[in-house]
Design a protein around this motif. Structure first.
Motif, PDB file in Angstrom:
ATOM      1  N   CYS A  71      32.028  -3.054 -40.405  1.00 55.12           N
ATOM      2  CA  CYS A  71      33.370  -3.406 -39.946  1.00 55.12           C
ATOM      3  C   CYS A  71      33.786  -2.492 -38.793  1.00 55.12           C
ATOM      4  CB  CYS A  71      34.343  -3.281 -41.118  1.00 55.12           C
ATOM      5  SG  CYS A  71      36.062  -3.558 -40.672  1.00 55.12           S
ATOM      6  N   CYS A  72      34.333  -3.082 -37.738  1.00 57.66           N
ATOM      7  CA  CYS A  72      34.711  -2.319 -36.545  1.00 57.66           C
ATOM      8  C   CYS A  72      35.827  -1.305 -36.790  1.00 57.66           C
ATOM      9  CB  CYS A  72      35.108  -3.272 -35.420  1.00 57.66           C
ATOM     10  SG  CYS A  72      36.626  -4.198 -35.749  1.00 57.66           S
ATOM     11  N   LEU A  73      36.562  -1.421 -37.893  1.00 59.73           N
ATOM     12  CA  LEU A  73      37.624  -0.454 -38.179  1.00 59.73           C
ATOM     13  C   LEU A  73      37.066   0.951 -38.357  1.00 59.73           C
ATOM     14  CD1 LEU A  73      39.911  -2.501 -40.590  1.00 59.73           C
ATOM     15  CD2 LEU A  73      40.327  -1.931 -38.189  1.00 59.73           C
ATOM     16  N   TYR A  74      35.817   1.059 -38.796  1.00 53.66           N
ATOM     17  CA  TYR A  74      35.210   2.379 -38.946  1.00 53.66           C
ATOM     18  C   TYR A  74      35.025   3.075 -37.600  1.00 53.66           C
ATOM     19  CZ  TYR A  74      34.366   1.201 -43.812  1.00 53.66           C
ATOM     20  OH  TYR A  74      34.530   0.849 -45.130  1.00 53.66           O
ATOM     21  N   ASP A  75      34.937   2.325 -36.520  1.00 51.26           N
ATOM     22  CA  ASP A  75      34.847   2.915 -35.180  1.00 51.26           C
ATOM     23  C   ASP A  75      36.215   3.335 -34.656  1.00 51.26           C
ATOM     24  OD1 ASP A  75      32.091   2.714 -34.897  1.00 51.26           O
ATOM     25  OD2 ASP A  75      32.202   0.706 -34.030  1.00 51.26           O
ATOM     26  N   GLN A  76      37.273   2.942 -35.365  1.00 49.22           N
ATOM     27  CA  GLN A  76      38.646   3.211 -34.927  1.00 49.22           C
ATOM     28  C   GLN A  76      39.319   4.306 -35.749  1.00 49.22           C
ATOM     29  OE1 GLN A  76      40.714  -0.583 -34.863  1.00 49.22           O
ATOM     30  NE2 GLN A  76      38.888  -1.578 -34.057  1.00 49.22           N
ATOM     31  N   GLY A  77      38.525   5.076 -36.495  1.00 47.62           N
ATOM     32  CA  GLY A  77      39.068   6.208 -37.223  1.00 47.62           C
ATOM     33  C   GLY A  77      39.380   5.973 -38.684  1.00 47.62           C
ATOM     34  N   TYR A  78      39.010   4.823 -39.217  1.00 51.32           N
ATOM     35  CA  TYR A  78      39.175   4.567 -40.641  1.00 51.32           C
ATOM     36  C   TYR A  78      37.904   5.002 -41.360  1.00 51.32           C
ATOM     37  CZ  TYR A  78      43.151   1.617 -39.391  1.00 51.32           C
ATOM     38  OH  TYR A  78      44.344   1.156 -38.905  1.00 51.32           O
ATOM     39  N   THR A  79      38.063   5.641 -42.509  1.00 50.37           N
ATOM     40  CA  THR A  79      36.897   6.068 -43.280  1.00 50.37           C
ATOM     41  C   THR A  79      36.859   5.460 -44.668  1.00 50.37           C
ATOM     42  OG1 THR A  79      38.108   8.050 -43.954  1.00 50.37           O
ATOM     43  CG2 THR A  79      36.592   8.273 -42.084  1.00 50.37           C
ATOM     44  N   LEU A  81      38.487   1.871 -46.564  1.00 50.10           N
ATOM     45  CA  LEU A  81      39.301   0.668 -46.404  1.00 50.10           C
ATOM     46  C   LEU A  81      39.765   0.156 -47.759  1.00 50.10           C
ATOM     47  CD1 LEU A  81      37.139  -1.191 -43.744  1.00 50.10           C
ATOM     48  CD2 LEU A  81      38.998   0.440 -43.385  1.00 50.10           C
ATOM     49  N   GLY A  82      41.025  -0.221 -47.823  1.00 47.29           N
ATOM     50  CA  GLY A  82      41.591  -0.723 -49.073  1.00 47.29           C
ATOM     51  C   GLY A  82      42.824  -1.547 -48.803  1.00 47.29           C
ATOM     52  N   ASP A  83      43.882  -1.268 -49.501  1.00 46.51           N
ATOM     53  CA  ASP A  83      45.142  -1.989 -49.401  1.00 46.51           C
ATOM     54  C   ASP A  83      45.715  -1.890 -47.986  1.00 46.51           C
ATOM     55  OD1 ASP A  83      48.229  -1.977 -49.594  1.00 46.51           O
ATOM     56  OD2 ASP A  83      47.608  -2.834 -51.511  1.00 46.51           O
ATOM     57  N   VAL A  84      46.167  -3.020 -47.447  1.00 46.07           N
ATOM     58  CA  VAL A  84      46.680  -3.029 -46.075  1.00 46.07           C
ATOM     59  C   VAL A  84      47.931  -2.181 -45.906  1.00 46.07           C
ATOM     60  CG1 VAL A  84      45.658  -5.253 -45.463  1.00 46.07           C
ATOM     61  CG2 VAL A  84      47.963  -5.189 -46.408  1.00 46.07           C
ATOM     62  N   ASP A  85      48.659  -1.968 -46.981  1.00 47.62           N
ATOM     63  CA  ASP A  85      49.888  -1.191 -46.884  1.00 47.62           C
ATOM     64  C   ASP A  85      49.683   0.300 -47.111  1.00 47.62           C
ATOM     65  OD1 ASP A  85      51.502  -3.494 -46.406  1.00 47.62           O
ATOM     66  OD2 ASP A  85      51.449  -3.940 -48.548  1.00 47.62           O
ATOM     67  N   SER A  86      48.497   0.686 -47.544  1.00 52.61           N
ATOM     68  CA  SER A  86      48.281   2.105 -47.852  1.00 52.61           C
ATOM     69  C   SER A  86      47.067   2.700 -47.147  1.00 52.61           C
ATOM     70  CB  SER A  86      48.124   2.292 -49.363  1.00 52.61           C
ATOM     71  OG  SER A  86      46.975   1.621 -49.826  1.00 52.61           O
ATOM     72  N   THR A  87      46.412   1.947 -46.287  1.00 50.74           N
ATOM     73  CA  THR A  87      45.232   2.430 -45.583  1.00 50.74           C
ATOM     74  C   THR A  87      45.596   2.750 -44.138  1.00 50.74           C
ATOM     75  OG1 THR A  87      43.800   1.077 -46.962  1.00 50.74           O
ATOM     76  CG2 THR A  87      42.860   1.874 -44.907  1.00 50.74           C
ATOM     77  N   THR A  88      45.310   3.966 -43.729  1.00 50.54           N
ATOM     78  CA  THR A  88      45.579   4.382 -42.351  1.00 50.54           C
ATOM     79  C   THR A  88      44.339   5.059 -41.788  1.00 50.54           C
ATOM     80  OG1 THR A  88      46.421   6.552 -43.049  1.00 50.54           O
ATOM     81  CG2 THR A  88      48.043   4.762 -42.843  1.00 50.54           C
ATOM     82  N   GLN A  89      44.390   5.319 -40.501  1.00 55.31           N
ATOM     83  CA  GLN A  89      43.302   6.063 -39.886  1.00 55.31           C
ATOM     84  C   GLN A  89      43.273   7.463 -40.493  1.00 55.31           C
ATOM     85  OE1 GLN A  89      45.054   4.890 -36.158  1.00 55.31           O
ATOM     86  NE2 GLN A  89      43.017   4.373 -35.374  1.00 55.31           N
ATOM     87  N   ASN A  90      42.094   8.011 -40.584  1.00 53.44           N
ATOM     88  CA  ASN A  90      41.916   9.317 -41.211  1.00 53.44           C
ATOM     89  C   ASN A  90      42.368  10.416 -40.251  1.00 53.44           C
ATOM     90  OD1 ASN A  90      40.857  11.719 -42.302  1.00 53.44           O
ATOM     91  ND2 ASN A  90      39.286  10.567 -43.389  1.00 53.44           N
ATOM     92  N   PRO A  91      43.392  11.182 -40.639  1.00 54.21           N
ATOM     93  CA  PRO A  91      43.872  12.238 -39.743  1.00 54.21           C
ATOM     94  C   PRO A  91      42.810  13.278 -39.406  1.00 54.21           C
ATOM     95  CG  PRO A  91      45.033  12.293 -41.870  1.00 54.21           C
ATOM     96  CD  PRO A  91      44.138  11.101 -41.881  1.00 54.21           C
TER      97      PRO A  91
END
Length: 135
Positions: A71-79, A81-91
């Motif tokens: 999934c391309c979200l892993y290239d955008q700083g996500y480590t 993936l889960g709930d759309v309301d509680s998943t953010t990029q990893n600080p």
């Protein structure tokens, strides 16, 4: 996921087992064995957990070496993936104002730093139309 597994079971009733990418450090993964039946109320399969003892680094090392699409979200700083309301990029991946790819995370123990609640909530990112990164 439950709905998808049920549809799969109805289409392929002869399938008895499924491969799952759960690891011991995933929520509820510590109670699993390499072969574990699905939980009550779920379509009945034997879950095969081949990467149960892998680390975050093991997963990314394998995926990058074998050029596995992801999934391309892993290239955008996500480590994680889960709930759309509680998943953010990893600080922990924010460098110079830009999020680095998941595989660059230096400390695998920070994998879920972009999650504000445990996984298993009702709305997963899988309901979004997210392209898979082709290597």
């Amino acid at each position: 996921m439950k709905h998808g597994l049920q549809a799969f079971k109805e289409s392929y009733p002869e399938i008895q087992a499924i491969f799952v990418g759960t690891r011991r450090d995933d929520p509820y993964g510590d109670k699993l064995q390499f072969f574990s039946p699905t939980d009550p109320g779920w379509p009945q399969f034997m879950r095969v957990n081949p990467i149960l003892d892998w680390t975050f680094d093991d997963v990314w090392g394998f995926m990058r070496k074998c050029d596995v699409p992801y999934c391309c979200l892993y290239d955008q700083g996500y480590t994680s993936l889960g709930d759309v309301d509680s998943t953010t990029q990893n600080p922990a991946l924010l460098k110079d104002g830009k999020y680095q790819p998941a595989w660059t995370l230096a400390n695998g123990e920070l994998e879920r730093s972009g999650r504000s609640t445990p996984s298993g909530t009702s709305d997963s990112l899988s309901r979004l139309s997210v392209p898979i990164r082709e290597s």
